[in-house]
Write an enzyme that holds these catalytic residues in place. Structure first.
Site, PDB file in Angstrom:
ATOM      1  N   THR A  27      33.541  43.492  40.949  1.00  0.00           N
ATOM      2  CA  THR A  27      33.129  44.849  40.542  1.00  0.00           C
ATOM      3  C   THR A  27      32.478  44.703  39.310  1.00  0.00           C
ATOM      4  O   THR A  27      32.650  43.822  38.481  1.00  0.00           O
ATOM      5  CB  THR A  27      34.803  45.435  40.027  1.00  0.00           C
ATOM      6  OG1 THR A  27      35.317  45.659  41.199  1.00  0.00           O
ATOM      7  CG2 THR A  27      34.590  46.712  39.169  1.00  0.00           C
ATOM      8  N   GLN A 100      34.081  46.117  50.619  1.00  0.00           N
ATOM      9  CA  GLN A 100      35.608  46.086  50.297  1.00  0.00           C
ATOM     10  C   GLN A 100      35.993  47.804  50.015  1.00  0.00           C
ATOM     11  O   GLN A 100      35.523  48.230  49.268  1.00  0.00           O
ATOM     12  CB  GLN A 100      35.779  45.210  49.225  1.00  0.00           C
ATOM     13  CG  GLN A 100      37.317  44.942  49.029  1.00  0.00           C
ATOM     14  CD  GLN A 100      37.743  44.074  47.779  1.00  0.00           C
ATOM     15  OE1 GLN A 100      37.348  44.454  46.827  1.00  0.00           O
ATOM     16  NE2 GLN A 100      38.685  43.080  48.030  1.00  0.00           N
ATOM     17  N   HIS A 176      41.122  46.120  51.066  1.00  0.00           N
ATOM     18  CA  HIS A 176      41.549  45.651  49.660  1.00  0.00           C
ATOM     19  C   HIS A 176      43.164  45.777  49.647  1.00  0.00           C
ATOM     20  O   HIS A 176      43.592  46.518  49.405  1.00  0.00           O
ATOM     21  CB  HIS A 176      40.969  46.176  48.461  1.00  0.00           C
ATOM     22  CG  HIS A 176      41.148  45.349  47.329  1.00  0.00           C
ATOM     23  ND1 HIS A 176      41.743  44.203  47.156  1.00  0.00           N
ATOM     24  CD2 HIS A 176      40.238  45.357  46.292  1.00  0.00           C
ATOM     25  CE1 HIS A 176      41.598  43.964  45.792  1.00  0.00           C
ATOM     26  NE2 HIS A 176      40.598  44.310  45.161  1.00  0.00           N
ATOM     27  N   ASN A 179      45.460  41.832  44.623  1.00  0.00           N
ATOM     28  CA  ASN A 179      45.171  42.118  43.020  1.00  0.00           C
ATOM     29  C   ASN A 179      45.696  43.095  42.566  1.00  0.00           C
ATOM     30  O   ASN A 179      45.217  43.746  41.522  1.00  0.00           O
ATOM     31  CB  ASN A 179      43.700  42.159  42.965  1.00  0.00           C
ATOM     32  CG  ASN A 179      42.812  40.837  43.056  1.00  0.00           C
ATOM     33  OD1 ASN A 179      43.626  39.682  43.544  1.00  0.00           O
ATOM     34  ND2 ASN A 179      41.529  40.845  43.259  1.00  0.00           N
ATOM     35  N   TYR A 181      46.609  46.308  43.428  1.00  0.00           N
ATOM     36  CA  TYR A 181      45.931  47.590  43.884  1.00  0.00           C
ATOM     37  C   TYR A 181      47.330  48.043  44.971  1.00  0.00           C
ATOM     38  O   TYR A 181      48.082  47.591  45.262  1.00  0.00           O
ATOM     39  CB  TYR A 181      44.778  47.592  44.202  1.00  0.00           C
ATOM     40  CG  TYR A 181      43.744  47.105  43.113  1.00  0.00           C
ATOM     41  CD1 TYR A 181      43.781  47.761  41.848  1.00  0.00           C
ATOM     42  CD2 TYR A 181      43.068  46.096  43.146  1.00  0.00           C
ATOM     43  CE1 TYR A 181      43.019  47.374  40.592  1.00  0.00           C
ATOM     44  CE2 TYR A 181      42.143  45.515  42.103  1.00  0.00           C
ATOM     45  CZ  TYR A 181      42.211  46.371  41.048  1.00  0.00           C
ATOM     46  OH  TYR A 181      41.618  45.837  39.855  1.00  0.00           O
ATOM     47  N   ARG A 228      41.732  41.350  52.589  1.00  0.00           N
ATOM     48  CA  ARG A 228      42.074  40.424  51.636  1.00  0.00           C
ATOM     49  C   ARG A 228      43.437  40.541  50.897  1.00  0.00           C
ATOM     50  O   ARG A 228      43.766  41.686  50.693  1.00  0.00           O
ATOM     51  CB  ARG A 228      41.077  40.690  50.304  1.00  0.00           C
ATOM     52  CG  ARG A 228      41.108  39.644  49.397  1.00  0.00           C
ATOM     53  CD  ARG A 228      40.020  39.784  48.257  1.00  0.00           C
ATOM     54  NE  ARG A 228      39.302  38.410  47.788  1.00  0.00           N
ATOM     55  CZ  ARG A 228      38.630  38.314  46.753  1.00  0.00           C
ATOM     56  NH1 ARG A 228      39.085  39.173  45.683  1.00  0.00           N
ATOM     57  NH2 ARG A 228      38.439  37.065  46.296  1.00  0.00           N
ATOM     58  N   ASN A 236      46.770  42.256  37.670  1.00  0.00           N
ATOM     59  CA  ASN A 236      47.249  43.654  37.523  1.00  0.00           C
ATOM     60  C   ASN A 236      48.814  44.055  37.359  1.00  0.00           C
ATOM     61  O   ASN A 236      49.131  45.241  37.661  1.00  0.00           O
ATOM     62  CB  ASN A 236      46.515  44.513  38.460  1.00  0.00           C
ATOM     63  CG  ASN A 236      44.891  44.913  38.033  1.00  0.00           C
ATOM     64  OD1 ASN A 236      44.682  44.971  37.025  1.00  0.00           O
ATOM     65  ND2 ASN A 236      44.119  44.354  39.035  1.00  0.00           N
ATOM     66  N   GLY A 317      33.166  33.685  43.667  1.00  0.00           N
ATOM     67  CA  GLY A 317      32.946  34.804  42.988  1.00  0.00           C
ATOM     68  C   GLY A 317      32.169  34.555  41.593  1.00  0.00           C
ATOM     69  O   GLY A 317      30.999  35.031  41.863  1.00  0.00           O
ATOM     70  N   ARG A 318      32.657  34.177  40.673  1.00  0.00           N
ATOM     71  CA  ARG A 318      31.929  34.057  39.474  1.00  0.00           C
ATOM     72  C   ARG A 318      30.813  33.139  39.627  1.00  0.00           C
ATOM     73  O   ARG A 318      29.638  33.666  38.837  1.00  0.00           O
ATOM     74  CB  ARG A 318      32.912  33.419  38.207  1.00  0.00           C
ATOM     75  CG  ARG A 318      33.932  34.645  37.914  1.00  0.00           C
ATOM     76  CD  ARG A 318      34.970  33.777  37.223  1.00  0.00           C
ATOM     77  NE  ARG A 318      35.780  33.013  38.016  1.00  0.00           N
ATOM     78  CZ  ARG A 318      36.878  32.338  37.689  1.00  0.00           C
ATOM     79  NH1 ARG A 318      37.644  32.581  36.338  1.00  0.00           N
ATOM     80  NH2 ARG A 318      37.586  31.853  38.548  1.00  0.00           N
TER      81      ARG A 318
HETATM   82  C1  LIG Z   1      33.809  40.388  37.453  1.00  0.00           C
HETATM   83  C2  LIG Z   1      34.635  40.238  38.409  1.00  0.00           C
HETATM   84  C3  LIG Z   1      35.021  41.337  39.344  1.00  0.00           C
HETATM   85  C4  LIG Z   1      35.922  41.289  40.439  1.00  0.00           C
HETATM   86  N1  LIG Z   1      35.910  42.232  41.094  1.00  0.00           N
HETATM   87  C5  LIG Z   1      36.722  42.150  42.174  1.00  0.00           C
HETATM   88  C6  LIG Z   1      36.779  43.209  43.154  1.00  0.00           C
HETATM   89  O1  LIG Z   1      36.137  44.060  43.107  1.00  0.00           O
HETATM   90  N2  LIG Z   1      37.487  43.050  44.447  1.00  0.00           N
HETATM   91  C7  LIG Z   1      38.401  41.916  44.665  1.00  0.00           C
HETATM   92  O2  LIG Z   1      39.031  41.779  45.550  1.00  0.00           O
HETATM   93  N3  LIG Z   1      38.183  40.644  43.567  1.00  0.00           N
HETATM   94  C8  LIG Z   1      37.577  41.163  42.602  1.00  0.00           C
HETATM   95  N4  LIG Z   1      37.379  39.934  41.700  1.00  0.00           N
HETATM   96  C9  LIG Z   1      38.031  38.754  41.959  1.00  0.00           C
HETATM   97  C10 LIG Z   1      36.911  37.669  42.566  1.00  0.00           C
HETATM   98  O3  LIG Z   1      36.750  38.369  43.910  1.00  0.00           O
HETATM   99  C11 LIG Z   1      37.621  36.563  42.956  1.00  0.00           C
HETATM  100  O4  LIG Z   1      38.725  36.425  43.476  1.00  0.00           O
HETATM  101  C12 LIG Z   1      37.946  35.539  41.451  1.00  0.00           C
HETATM  102  O5  LIG Z   1      36.804  35.612  40.776  1.00  0.00           O
HETATM  103  C13 LIG Z   1      38.145  34.043  41.808  1.00  0.00           C
HETATM  104  O6  LIG Z   1      37.168  33.508  42.691  1.00  0.00           O
HETATM  105  P1  LIG Z   1      36.176  32.491  41.707  1.00  0.00           P
HETATM  106  O7  LIG Z   1      36.754  31.446  41.126  1.00  0.00           O
HETATM  107  O8  LIG Z   1      34.855  32.061  42.692  1.00  0.00           O
HETATM  108  O9  LIG Z   1      35.456  33.276  40.792  1.00  0.00           O
HETATM  109  C14 LIG Z   1      36.235  39.978  40.620  1.00  0.00           C
HETATM  110  C15 LIG Z   1      36.207  38.985  39.505  1.00  0.00           C
HETATM  111  C16 LIG Z   1      35.475  39.079  38.429  1.00  0.00           C
HETATM  112  C17 LIG Z   1      35.275  37.911  37.681  1.00  0.00           C
END
Ligand SMILES: Cc1cc2nc3c(=O)[nH]c(=O)nc-3n(C[C@H](O)[C@H](O)[C@H](O)COP(=O)(O)O)c2cc1C
Length: 363
Positions: A27, A100, A176, A179, A181, A228, A236, A317-318
């Site tokens: 997001t 998603q 989704h 997390n 939701y 997911r 949350n 992700g990050r």
């Molecule tokens: C800025 C940001 C936005 C995220 N938005 C979502 C999202 O829209 N949907 C979701 O399922 N997870 C979201 N996440 C979680 C990531 O998809 C991911 O699970 C999390 O960053 C861990 O993976 P990583 O260690 O590779 O970053 C978000 C994480 C971050 C940092």
């Protein structure tokens, strides 16, 4: 037999991915008026099209499903047109992209809800967490419990959104269910105190997620429907007293529906992978199609788990935020750029489309 390789193609249902590295949904709160993704989103996703698969950011299936400012939707024609430009750009680069589908449930604020109404939830239990609205982080609003009569509408909203996603050119959708939701709120007893057919037992708490999965699969095909989940994540403000039997049951049922992939956030989302005792191998064994693993992966961990057969694809992700060419960097062993936390949520090009590729840095 040659061992599987992170950088080799992989068949995911009807589409072939160029490698096993997936961009996790992220997001970024940069949708334009009408919650339509704009030019910057087109450029952002185009830059990341060398991922084997992009899972585009959580996208609300209805206005009621929105919980943060400036997140995109997929419930009206302008949003479909906006997303069409994104999918065209990714496909032109040879990439693959799914969307998603999101209903936030109680993680919302009255300022975002239709008519300023209370956000909806399994039960009238407010989460101890904040949302991003009016350019700041504020406590989520007090939710109201959904009535039994309203639940089929939620399923229909997911179905319509899935059909819209296909009309917008996506290769599929990801439900989704993670997390904290709406669907995760129903699954976990810390957020679900219902005494009807959608609360109490493992089967009852799974019901809405499974109805949505069945409905979306019927709408667009199980081979284009992924999901997911985050069984042990407290994201949350959710909690669950029995995640193992709860998610073993859910995954057995998802497997019976023939969904194309199961995407599992292992541990606390964005936090420790070992925050709770949970056997992810149990989910892997139950689900016969593709298993995508996420949370805190680097190349070494992904390769170890791939070789051991513990997952098929790995979502980052990050690292994808600050490394548009993440696949090339992982392959060559190049250093990864760090994210700028100040530009994650909201804003413009800065911290969104201006992270350079390695070849640009070297030129
Ligand atoms: C800025 C940001 C936005 C995220 N938005 C979502 C999202 O829209 N949907 C979701 O399922 N997870 C979201 N996440 C979680 C990531 O998809 C991911 O699970 C999390 O960053 C861990 O993976 P990583 O260690 O590779 O970053 C978000 C994480 C971050 C940092």
């Amino acid at each position: 037999m040659t061992p599987p390789d992170l950088f080799s193609p992989y068949d995911l249902g009807p589409v072939t991915l160029s490698n096993r590295i997936v961009m996790a949904p992220l997001t970024r709160n940069r949708a334009g008026p009408g919650f339509v993704p704009g030019d910057l989103a087109v450029e952002y996703y185009r830059q990341r099209a060398t991922a084997g698969l992009i899972i585009a950011e959580a996208t609300q299936i209805s206005q009621q499903g929105q919980g943060y400012q400036d997140t995109p939707g997929i419930y009206d024609a302008a949003q479909v047109e906006g997303w069409r430009r994104v999918t065209d750009a990714v496909h032109a680069e040879g990439g693959r992209i799914v969307l998603q589908l999101w209903h936030v449930g109680r993680i919302s604020h009255v300022d975002l809800q239709p008519g300023g109404a209370a956000p909806v939830a399994p039960s009238a239990i407010r989460a101890e967490t904040k949302t991003f609205v009016n350019n700041g982080f504020v406590d989520v609003s007090e939710p109201r419990a959904l009535t039994l009569e309203e639940l089929p509408d939620i399923v229909d909203d997911f179905r319509r959104a899935a059909a819209n996603a296909i009309a917008a050119g996506f290769d599929g959708v990801e439900i989704h269910g993670a997390n904290g939701y709406l669907l995760d709120q129903f699954a976990k007893d810390g957020a679900n105190a219902r005494t009807d057919a959608y609360g109490g037992s493992v089967e009852n708490r799974a019901r809405l997620m499974l109805e949505v999965a069945a409905g979306v699969a019927e709408e667009i095909g199980a081979d284009r429907t992924g999901i997911r989940i985050s069984p042990a994540s407290p994201a949350n403000g959710v909690s669950c007293s029995d995640p193992q039997p709860q998610f073993d049951y859910i995954v057995d049922q998802l497997n019976a529906l023939g969904l194309v992939y199961l995407h599992v956030v292992e541990g606390a989302t964005g936090g420790p992978r070992d925050n709770a005792v949970f056997d992810y191998g149990s989910l892997r064994r139950r689900f016969k199609n593709t298993y995508i693993a996420n949370n805190g992966y680097d190349r070494a961990l992904a390769e170890t788990r791939l070789i051991q057969g513990e997952a098929d694809l790995f979502a980052f992700g990050r690292p994808f935020i600050s490394n548009p060419d993440l696949v090339e960097r992982l392959k060559s062993g190049a250093a990864l750029a760090d994210i700028n936390p100040a530009t994650l949520y909201g804003g413009g090009a800065e911290g969104y489309t201006d992270y350079p590729r390695l070849d640009a840095l070297r030129a």
